[in-house]
Design an enzyme around this catalytic site. Structure first.
Site, PDB file in Angstrom:
ATOM      1  N   ASP A   1      27.951  35.906  -3.744  1.00 54.43           N
ATOM      2  CA  ASP A   1      26.861  36.331  -5.059  1.00 54.43           C
ATOM      3  C   ASP A   1      25.556  37.156  -3.659  1.00 54.43           C
ATOM      4  O   ASP A   1      25.690  38.368  -2.832  1.00 54.43           O
ATOM      5  CB  ASP A   1      25.627  34.769  -5.094  1.00 54.43           C
TER       6      ASP A   1
HETATM    7  C1  NOJ Z   1      22.150  35.903  -7.316  1.00 54.42           C
HETATM    8  C2  NOJ Z   1      22.788  34.741  -8.619  1.00 54.42           C
HETATM    9  O1  NOJ Z   1      22.546  33.464  -7.992  1.00 54.42           O
HETATM   10  C3  NOJ Z   1      23.629  34.704  -9.932  1.00 54.42           C
HETATM   11  O2  NOJ Z   1      23.633  33.420 -10.125  1.00 54.42           O
HETATM   12  C4  NOJ Z   1      23.502  36.104 -10.501  1.00 54.42           C
HETATM   13  O3  NOJ Z   1      24.772  36.148 -11.118  1.00 54.42           O
HETATM   14  C5  NOJ Z   1      23.816  36.910  -9.102  1.00 54.42           C
HETATM   15  N1  NOJ Z   1      22.113  37.058  -8.621  1.00 54.42           N
HETATM   16  C6  NOJ Z   1      23.546  38.257  -9.722  1.00 54.42           C
HETATM   17  O4  NOJ Z   1      22.184  38.584 -10.381  1.00 54.42           O
END
Ligand code: NOJ
Length: 757
Positions: free
Chosen positions: A281
């Site tokens: 993530d």
């Molecule tokens: C953080 C989020 O937790 C995730 O769901 C997302 O895909 C990523 N950022 C990318 O934006």
């Protein structure tokens, strides 16, 4: 016949494994030509400055990095023009011309926005959910993308957690079915075709179990609970063929998911057989420094060794892996493995055959926000809505007389799309006021009055919820003036429709709430409206279950519309005026108060269960609150009424792998045609480990005309009796079982049987 089927299955799987082998050998041929730097470059996923940023770090010097082979993929940008420019840098300038992969948070639609996922799950309609992902794929591939950071399949039992809005609620079986439908929708039958894209299952794993519902918080969970309740939707998405996974921010058993070898290798790859790649993530590699398991070099090496293949934004892999290799902290084989998986994904997407396959400047005009896409979004939104209360059949409304339309979310396009809409444009959305006007034409009067601000807590609350832009604008009139205007409108009307609830960013990432009621400014408005004595219909806009005890007592009707998406107002009007008879059922329990959280239907019995009567001491209950939720899982009304016969079983004593059929007769006893979600639950009252009071094991959505009756049958096999025992083996144990069929998790018809080995 059986032989023929076996041969067909063998041929199919041989073909799949041949295709995989072919891809692997092609990817290996490229890998053989790559320098160490280029291999590490493939593990790097970055976001150009103008993308959708969800952390404090933004990538720099992007262009040069791409040209020198230091980037495997980009996310956060879209449109064919932008993506062509970026792909040119990789394909024309980098030494080996390796194309990049392009991702985005396409969560509930790309530009035609569908209801938030929690809303879509309430439809229990797998066909419509699959269609929503298919349309999202069509639109986003038309915009140059080929990788969706979806489905989000985290089970959530805590409505304080803002991201409950992004998932499918609390049940692993329903969550698994939805996960599969979403993957089918995004990936289609051919991942390399230019209108399908790779799914990324997130957040692996258990992110929804954050303590106290506080965002990014610690997760601590028994293995048995993981296997039984939290892991099945990820596994279901994998079984449906999902090409990639995203690791979660939280820790599991004391090791953050992003460096958790048990999770990313032992479970995901060895036990489950996952063949795709895993991305972190947003800066979750770097964040392990804060988790306290080492400096950047250490945590990065740990994540690679654990089975992580791609590093989102943080560039720990880019900046430390060479050093770790020299120092013997990672091996070349581990770097090769990760790089190979990313190259394979690019092959699957067809990018090596044509790096520009998803880039066609002519497509957006015909594929994005088309009439067909908007019609599908409107239909999905209507199917997502849940009728929580409908006294005296006040709904559907008649298209006559005078309607007072009040509330800060009534004449509001901004908040109809809900959370996580990177490419969605709120100006394209239809407000409830617009939708209702369109539906009634000149046949009824509307008096509109805002009535209150979404919240008056400007100091703290508003600054935080508006952090991503203005979602909740403040009207400078005093609350008293706004309320009295709304009350005057109500007094001149036959019915009040109050559109109230949460603004788009009151749920979603980093939007946990400790108080999950309707904000005070809107409650004051509702109280004043209720005093007029006019029928009060609440249309709720919300990203999570809310505590609605007062509203449930005082409103005449409540329609939960969630954040309905681009076609919000039209879909709300379709339901309010009965063009569509609501059929949604909630997929996350609505508590009476925050103190009951976590509250979910598939809880255990305890050694001192409370049966709900009297005030006994030494029972599992509260001094000051009931154990019961306000609305149980699976609950939702219709304009018509459904009656269930007792459950009929094909047998009450079974042996071994025999099959059971459980049947009810469902009757539409009301005046309208309508759909009902018939739910099957099973209880295993005695087992070697404690079991939930009941678990969802099947459902069917059926349409009945007024007065019509239908027999609804479920086939039950020993698979539906099975559970994870203390050794984490999936088994079924002989003995007594109870089959329940009903309209929600609390209201069921039940029958007992014995099933022996
Ligand atoms: C953080 C989020 O937790 C995730 O769901 C997302 O895909 C990523 N950022 C990318 O934006």
């Amino acid at each position: 016949m059986k032989k023929l089927l076996t041969v067909a299955i063998f041929v199919f799987f041989s073909f799949v494994s041949f295709a995989q082998n072919d891809i692997t050998s092609k990817a290996k041929a490229i890998l053989a030509k790559m320098t160490l730097e280029e291999k590490i470059g493939q593990l790097n996923l970055i976001i150009p400055g103008d993308g959708a940023v969800t952390g404090s770090v933004v990538s720099s010097n992007v262009e040069n990095k791409i040209k020198t082979g230091k980037v495997g993929g980009l996310f956060g940008i879209y449109t064919p023009e932008k993506i062509r420019k970026a792909q040119d840098l990789a394909v024309k300038y980098s030494r080996l011309h390796i194309p990049m992969i392009f991702g985005l948070d396409v969560i509930h639609g790309h530009k035609t926005i569908f209801p938030i996922p929690l809303g879509m799950s309430a439809s229990w309609d797998m066909g419509l959910i699959e269609q929503s992902a298919q349309i999202a794929a069509k639109e986003s591939t038309a915009d140059g993308l080929n990788w969706a950071f979806s489905p989000m399949v985290d089970i959530a039992r805590d409505a304080r957690w803002g991201r409950i809005s992004e998932g499918s609620g609390e049940d692993p079986y329903l969550g698994g079915e939805i996960a599969k439908a979403m993957v089918r929708g995004y990936q289609g039958k051919d991942l390399s075709s230019n209108n399908t894209m790779m799914a990324c299952v997130k957040h692996f794993a258990l992110y929804g179990g954050a303590e106290a519902g506080r965002e990014y918080n610690t997760v601590d969970m028994s293995r048995i609970k993981m296997y039984e309740y939290y892991l099945p939707p990820y596994k279901a998405a994998l079984d449906a063929g999902a090409g990639s996974f995203m690791s979660s921010f939280n820790e599991i058993d004391g090791v953050p998911a992003t460096a958790n070898k048990w999770l990313l290798t032992d479970l995901l790859r060895k036990q489950w057989g996952f063949k795709g790649f895993v991305v972190s993530d947003y800066t979750s590699v770097n964040e392990m420094v804060n988790h306290g398991i080492g400096d950047l070099q250490t945590v990065t090496a740990r994540s690679l060794k654990a089975g992580l293949d791609m590093d989102m934004v943080g560039e720990g892999m880019l900046t430390t892996l060479q050093k770790s290799l020299t120092e013997g902290k990672v091996s070349l084989a581990e770097i090769d493995q990760a790089c190979l998986r990313i190259l394979e994904a690019k092959f699957k997407l067809g990018l090596f055959d044509d790096p520009y396959r998803y880039i066609d400047e002519a497509r957006p005009a015909k594929d994005i926000l088309s009439t067909d896409n908007r019609t599908a979004a409107r239909n999905m939104a209507a199917h997502s809505m849940v009728l929580l209360k409908n006294d005296k059949q006040v709904l559907p409304l008649k298209k006559s007389g005078t309607i007072a339309l009040v509330g800060p979310l009534a004449d509001n396009r901004r908040n109809m799309l809900g959370t996580w809409v990177v490419a969605g444009d709120w100006k394209q959305s239809v407000s409830v006021l617009e939708g209702i006007k369109q539906a009634i034409g000149n046949s009824a009067n509307i008096i509109y009055s805002k009535g209150s601000n979404i919240t008056d807590d400007t100091a703290l609350f508003l600054k935080r919820v508006n952090a991503l832009g203005v979602e909740a604008e403040i009207d400078s009139r005093s609350p008293e003036v706004m309320i009295s205007e709304a009350v005057a409108a109500a007094n001149k009307s036959d019915v009040i429709v109050a559109v109230v609830g949460e603004s788009a960013n009151m749920s979603g990432e980093a939007a946990s709430r400790a108080d999950i009621g309707i904000p005070a400014s809107q409650q004051a408005l509702l109280k004043a409206l209720a005093k007029t004595g006019k029928p009060l219909v609440i249309v709720l806009i919300n990203g999570r279950p809310l505590t609605l005890v007062w509203e449930n007592e005082h409103a005449t009707a409540i329609l939960d519309a969630w954040a309905p998406g681009t076609e919000a107002g039209n879909a709300v009007a379709d339901v309010l005026f009965g063009k569509y008879n609501p059929s949604g059922k909630i997929t996350a329990t609505f508590p009476r108060s925050v103190g009951q959280i976590p509250i979910y239907y598939n809880h255990k019995n305890t050694g001192r269960p409370f049966d709900g009567t009297g005030f006994p001491k030494y029972k599992s209950n509260y001094l000051d609150e009931s154990n019961e939720p306000l609305y149980p899982f699976g609950y939702g009304l219709s304009y018509t009424s459904f009656e269930y016969s007792p459950v009929m079983l094909s047998k009450t004593k079974l042996k071994g792998e025999e099959k059971l059929t459980a049947t009810v007769t469902l009757t539409n006893a009301g005046k309208y045609a309508g759909e009902e979600v018939v739910q099957l639950y099973i209880t295993d009252p005695v087992a070697s480990v404690t079991r939930a009071v009941k678990d969802l094991k099947g459902f069917q959505k059926v349409l009945l005309q007024a007065g019509e009756s239908k027999e609804i049958s479920f086939r039950i096999t020993t698979e539906q009796l099975s559970f994870f025992n203390s050794d984490l083996k999936k088994v079924w144990e002989p003995g007594k079982f109870i089959v329940h069929i009903g309209t929600n998790s609390s209201h069921v018809q039940s029958a007992e049987l014995e099933w022996n080995k």
